[in-house]
Design a protein around this motif. Sequence first.
Motif, PDB file in Angstrom:
ATOM      1  N   PRO A 248      71.150 -28.449 -27.951  1.00  0.00           N
ATOM      2  CA  PRO A 248      71.827 -27.923 -26.764  1.00  0.00           C
ATOM      3  C   PRO A 248      72.424 -29.030 -25.901  1.00  0.00           C
ATOM      4  CG  PRO A 248      69.454 -27.916 -26.424  1.00  0.00           C
ATOM      5  CD  PRO A 248      69.683 -28.448 -27.797  1.00  0.00           C
ATOM      6  N   GLY A 249      73.649 -29.446 -26.186  1.00  0.00           N
ATOM      7  CA  GLY A 249      74.345 -30.438 -25.377  1.00  0.00           C
ATOM      8  C   GLY A 249      73.988 -31.873 -25.733  1.00  0.00           C
ATOM      9  N   PHE A 250      74.454 -32.807 -24.898  1.00  0.00           N
ATOM     10  CA  PHE A 250      74.256 -34.239 -25.140  1.00  0.00           C
ATOM     11  C   PHE A 250      72.780 -34.595 -25.140  1.00  0.00           C
ATOM     12  CE2 PHE A 250      73.689 -38.541 -23.360  1.00  0.00           C
ATOM     13  CZ  PHE A 250      74.293 -39.272 -24.374  1.00  0.00           C
ATOM     14  N   PHE A 251      72.029 -34.055 -24.180  1.00  0.00           N
ATOM     15  CA  PHE A 251      70.594 -34.317 -24.113  1.00  0.00           C
ATOM     16  C   PHE A 251      69.913 -33.830 -25.390  1.00  0.00           C
ATOM     17  CE2 PHE A 251      66.297 -32.816 -22.909  1.00  0.00           C
ATOM     18  CZ  PHE A 251      65.741 -34.038 -22.547  1.00  0.00           C
ATOM     19  N   GLY A 252      70.356 -32.697 -25.902  1.00  0.00           N
ATOM     20  CA  GLY A 252      69.781 -32.159 -27.129  1.00  0.00           C
ATOM     21  C   GLY A 252      70.010 -33.059 -28.330  1.00  0.00           C
ATOM     22  N   VAL A 253      71.147 -33.766 -28.342  1.00  0.00           N
ATOM     23  CA  VAL A 253      71.439 -34.695 -29.443  1.00  0.00           C
ATOM     24  C   VAL A 253      70.435 -35.848 -29.430  1.00  0.00           C
ATOM     25  CG1 VAL A 253      73.125 -36.335 -30.357  1.00  0.00           C
ATOM     26  CG2 VAL A 253      73.879 -34.101 -29.519  1.00  0.00           C
ATOM     27  N   ILE A 254      70.125 -36.368 -28.238  1.00  0.00           N
ATOM     28  CA  ILE A 254      69.143 -37.446 -28.118  1.00  0.00           C
ATOM     29  C   ILE A 254      67.769 -36.969 -28.577  1.00  0.00           C
ATOM     30  CG2 ILE A 254      67.966 -38.985 -26.497  1.00  0.00           C
ATOM     31  CD1 ILE A 254      70.494 -38.965 -24.806  1.00  0.00           C
ATOM     32  N   VAL A 255      67.398 -35.770 -28.142  1.00  0.00           N
ATOM     33  CA  VAL A 255      66.111 -35.210 -28.549  1.00  0.00           C
ATOM     34  C   VAL A 255      66.083 -34.975 -30.060  1.00  0.00           C
ATOM     35  CG1 VAL A 255      64.547 -33.238 -28.298  1.00  0.00           C
ATOM     36  CG2 VAL A 255      65.727 -34.159 -26.293  1.00  0.00           C
ATOM     37  N   SER A 256      67.206 -34.552 -30.612  1.00  0.00           N
ATOM     38  CA  SER A 256      67.291 -34.317 -32.054  1.00  0.00           C
ATOM     39  C   SER A 256      67.042 -35.599 -32.838  1.00  0.00           C
ATOM     40  CB  SER A 256      68.663 -33.742 -32.415  1.00  0.00           C
ATOM     41  OG  SER A 256      68.849 -32.463 -31.852  1.00  0.00           O
ATOM     42  N   ALA A 257      67.583 -36.705 -32.348  1.00  0.00           N
ATOM     43  CA  ALA A 257      67.376 -37.990 -33.010  1.00  0.00           C
ATOM     44  C   ALA A 257      65.888 -38.352 -33.011  1.00  0.00           C
ATOM     45  CB  ALA A 257      68.191 -39.077 -32.321  1.00  0.00           C
ATOM     46  N   GLU A 258      65.228 -38.082 -31.895  1.00  0.00           N
ATOM     47  CA  GLU A 258      63.797 -38.358 -31.827  1.00  0.00           C
ATOM     48  C   GLU A 258      63.016 -37.414 -32.734  1.00  0.00           C
ATOM     49  OE1 GLU A 258      60.346 -38.413 -28.391  1.00  0.00           O
ATOM     50  OE2 GLU A 258      62.285 -39.365 -27.984  1.00  0.00           O
ATOM     51  N   ASN A 259      63.402 -36.150 -32.753  1.00  0.00           N
ATOM     52  CA  ASN A 259      62.734 -35.188 -33.642  1.00  0.00           C
ATOM     53  C   ASN A 259      62.907 -35.573 -35.109  1.00  0.00           C
ATOM     54  OD1 ASN A 259      61.682 -33.526 -31.663  1.00  0.00           O
ATOM     55  ND2 ASN A 259      63.475 -32.195 -31.591  1.00  0.00           N
ATOM     56  N   LEU A 260      64.047 -36.172 -35.439  1.00  0.00           N
ATOM     57  CA  LEU A 260      64.258 -36.640 -36.807  1.00  0.00           C
ATOM     58  C   LEU A 260      63.263 -37.746 -37.145  1.00  0.00           C
ATOM     59  CD1 LEU A 260      65.890 -36.594 -39.423  1.00  0.00           C
ATOM     60  CD2 LEU A 260      67.494 -38.226 -38.377  1.00  0.00           C
ATOM     61  N   ILE A 261      62.978 -38.613 -36.181  1.00  0.00           N
ATOM     62  CA  ILE A 261      61.968 -39.659 -36.394  1.00  0.00           C
ATOM     63  C   ILE A 261      60.607 -39.011 -36.642  1.00  0.00           C
ATOM     64  CG2 ILE A 261      60.734 -41.571 -35.302  1.00  0.00           C
ATOM     65  CD1 ILE A 261      63.316 -42.244 -33.805  1.00  0.00           C
ATOM     66  N   TYR A 262      60.258 -37.975 -35.829  1.00  0.00           N
ATOM     67  CA  TYR A 262      59.005 -37.257 -36.065  1.00  0.00           C
ATOM     68  C   TYR A 262      58.939 -36.746 -37.498  1.00  0.00           C
ATOM     69  CZ  TYR A 262      58.824 -36.794 -30.893  1.00  0.00           C
ATOM     70  OH  TYR A 262      58.798 -37.010 -29.542  1.00  0.00           O
ATOM     71  N   LEU A 263      60.028 -36.129 -37.923  1.00  0.00           N
ATOM     72  CA  LEU A 263      60.076 -35.521 -39.255  1.00  0.00           C
ATOM     73  C   LEU A 263      59.900 -36.575 -40.344  1.00  0.00           C
ATOM     74  CD1 LEU A 263      60.508 -32.992 -40.968  1.00  0.00           C
ATOM     75  CD2 LEU A 263      62.976 -33.344 -40.754  1.00  0.00           C
ATOM     76  N   LEU A 264      60.578 -37.706 -40.200  1.00  0.00           N
ATOM     77  CA  LEU A 264      60.479 -38.763 -41.198  1.00  0.00           C
ATOM     78  C   LEU A 264      59.075 -39.370 -41.240  1.00  0.00           C
ATOM     79  CD1 LEU A 264      63.893 -40.590 -40.604  1.00  0.00           C
ATOM     80  CD2 LEU A 264      63.285 -39.070 -42.511  1.00  0.00           C
ATOM     81  N   LEU A 265      58.417 -39.432 -40.096  1.00  0.00           N
ATOM     82  CA  LEU A 265      57.049 -39.947 -40.058  1.00  0.00           C
ATOM     83  C   LEU A 265      56.079 -38.964 -40.712  1.00  0.00           C
ATOM     84  CD1 LEU A 265      56.887 -41.497 -36.467  1.00  0.00           C
ATOM     85  CD2 LEU A 265      56.940 -42.719 -38.643  1.00  0.00           C
TER      86      LEU A 265
END
Length: 408
Positions: free
Chosen positions: A305-322
């Motif tokens: 959801p928006g620019f902030f959501g993109v930043i959160v998505s990048a962090e969630n991707l790190i969670y997923l990869l871990l």
Amino acid sequence: MLTDINLLLNIAQVIFLIPFLYLLNQEIFKRLKRRHTFFSFRLMNSLFFYHLLFGAIYYTYASVNPSDSHRYFKVPQREGKEWLDFATTGTGFIDFISYPFINYLGFSYEMMMLLFTWIGYLGFVYAYLIFRENIPHSIKVFKKINLLPLLLFLPNMHFWTASLGKGAPIFLGLMMFAYAVKNPEKRWQGLFFGSLLVFCIRPHIFLLVAVVAVLGILLGKKQIEWKKKLVYTGLIAGVLLIFKDQILGVVNLGNSQDLIGDFIAFTNKRADSLGQATSGVAMSEYSLFEKFFTFWFRPLFFDAPGFFGVIVSAENLIYLLLVVKLFKRNFIKFIKIAPVKVKMSLLLFLLSSFAMTFVMSNLGIIIRQKTMVMYFLFFVIYYFLAHEQMLKSKPKLRSLKAFSQKAA
């Protein structure tokens, strides 16, 4: 014009308060250094200024977006209310903490935001202690990245713990509890205050923490006599019985005659109401796997959801990869004989995730709420990766049991 002048004065007060908090940190660090030789002043000071940056970011965000921080500043100033009138659990407890600073010390909104930003920062100090005390090894992920700084500097974790509200103190309470539970007899003050913070802010989370603590006591150190284990267990059970109305009252079950049925009805109603928001998701229609995936890893880039959501998505991707790193055959063997603190962390994370997925259908709330428990998952991942690395670097250390005893 007058409003602008007041704002500048308030910001000036904040600027003068920062050096005081910095010096206070140094005194705290000196005490921690005497207990833990590994303690790094440089890392923790860098983390302090990094967290302050997110305090400024959240303050800017709250100036143009709806934020509960404004409510938490206004309510303690209401006429006809005394300090003890706010001595309740939940939202009222934040007002209770804020009351003397606002009404007796004259803290402005900006100063209160800084104060709670600092409270949230202390949670990261305890998180650092938890990782380094239990796992002295440096872990590399994604080939070259040191995992511990990566976990400590995740932006979303700092954003939601850098404002006037529940996020900062409950994060501190959970991390304080997790640090103290390793040696409860010597760290009973941290265990008490950590538990008190969690109970007063979110009684239902305290219920999960208490259940996990009981299991940890019963399954924990063999050198602790069974009589002491029963005493500790009895004390925790007694606290739960005394405060069961406050705990169940959070989900409107204080007077329920059918806990399971009423809880299901509550969660369905709660999920439906939260799902009406612009970032709502149909959690009630998801399978259990989809609920967990949504809580842990969404939003991802496809539903950001928006620019902030993109930043959160990048962090969630790190969670997923871990988390993907746990999908190894060795992990099942590891978790079977892992130290109790690892099992407790995994159990608390899974129980909290299970409970929250039934009452949340809004990505915005999910993003904020999971900051409370993600470090428990990170601890499990960190410990497992340390075990894997140790086996590679020291082939003679073949048994998981030997590693657990070495790292414990």
